[in-house]
Design an enzyme around this catalytic site. Structure first.
Site, PDB file in Angstrom:
ATOM      1  CB  CYS A 106      -0.943   0.007   1.195  1.00  0.00           C
ATOM      2  SG  CYS A 106      -0.060  -0.042   2.769  1.00  0.00           S
ATOM      3  CG  ASP A 150      -6.965  -5.027   5.210  1.00  0.00           C
ATOM      4  OD1 ASP A 150      -6.155  -4.667   6.104  1.00  0.00           O
ATOM      5  OD2 ASP A 150      -7.260  -4.297   4.252  1.00  0.00           O
ATOM      6  NE  ARG A 158      -4.150  -3.036   5.340  1.00  0.00           N
ATOM      7  CZ  ARG A 158      -4.563  -1.858   4.851  1.00  0.00           C
ATOM      8  NH1 ARG A 158      -3.694  -0.901   4.617  1.00  0.00           N
ATOM      9  NH2 ARG A 158      -5.846  -1.655   4.580  1.00  0.00           N
ATOM     10  CB  CYS A 160      -2.150   1.381   7.371  1.00  0.00           C
ATOM     11  SG  CYS A 160      -1.683   2.187   5.851  1.00  0.00           S
TER      12      CYS A 160
END
Ligand SMILES: [Zn+2]
Length: 171
Positions: A106, A150, A158, A160
């Site tokens: 990502c 996820d 996750r 992030c």
């Protein structure tokens, strides 16, 4: 009469020694408390906006204090897979270890768990018409990023994160 005086003397000395003992205990407890605060990663740090501005770069300030998001694939750590520890850029609180980092594709550094339960805190973020879980530093409240469901095993999470909120120290 003598007996009574003796009795009073005994009671008095017991009372005095009890008191001094409990004082000692209090002192010890206070000392323990202080020691614990020193090593605890949740010992809060509160600074004014001006103080943070002086200490941080413009980008670090925008991300950590104004909840900004760096552009994907631009930060320092999205593609870093060296062994080491990631600290809060604002207060040096240890946040993540490289063992829990994974390539989420990502463009932001992603982890499946924080270094410890208290190293981060969670807030509900309802901006941009979404409901997300914001992750902030457990010590200074710096905005770090968001956590999603996820992620890979073992947690399925996750985290992030923004590189701008982190400082990596190689092992
Ligand atoms: Zn922090």
């Amino acid at each position: 009469m003598k007996k009574i005086i003796l009795l009073i003397a005994v009671i008095a000395s017991v009372t005095i020694s009890c008191n001094s003992q409990s004082n000692d205990n209090n002192k010890l407890n206070n000392k323990d408390q202080k020691m614990e605060n020193k090593i605890s990663d949740t010992n809060k740090i509160v600074k004014s906006d001006e103080e943070w501005k002086k200490q941080l770069t413009e980008e670090e300030y925008e991300v950590t204090r104004k909840k900004g998001t760096e552009r994907p694939f631009t930060g320092a750590y999205w593609n870093t897979f060296d062994k080491g520890t990631y600290y809060c850029v604002a207060c040096n609180n240890p946040l993540f270890v490289s063992d829990s980092k994974f390539d989420a594709g990502c463009g932001w550094p992603s982890f499946y768990e924080p270094i410890s339960k208290n190293s981060v805190e969670y807030h509900t973020d309802k901006t941009y018409g979404m409901e997300r879980t914001e992750v902030v530093c457990g010590r200074c409240g710096a905005h770090l990023g968001h956590v999603f469901d996820d992620g890979p095993p073992p947690t399925g999470k996750r985290f992030c994160m923004n590189s701008a909120s982190l400082r990596f120290e190689k092992k």
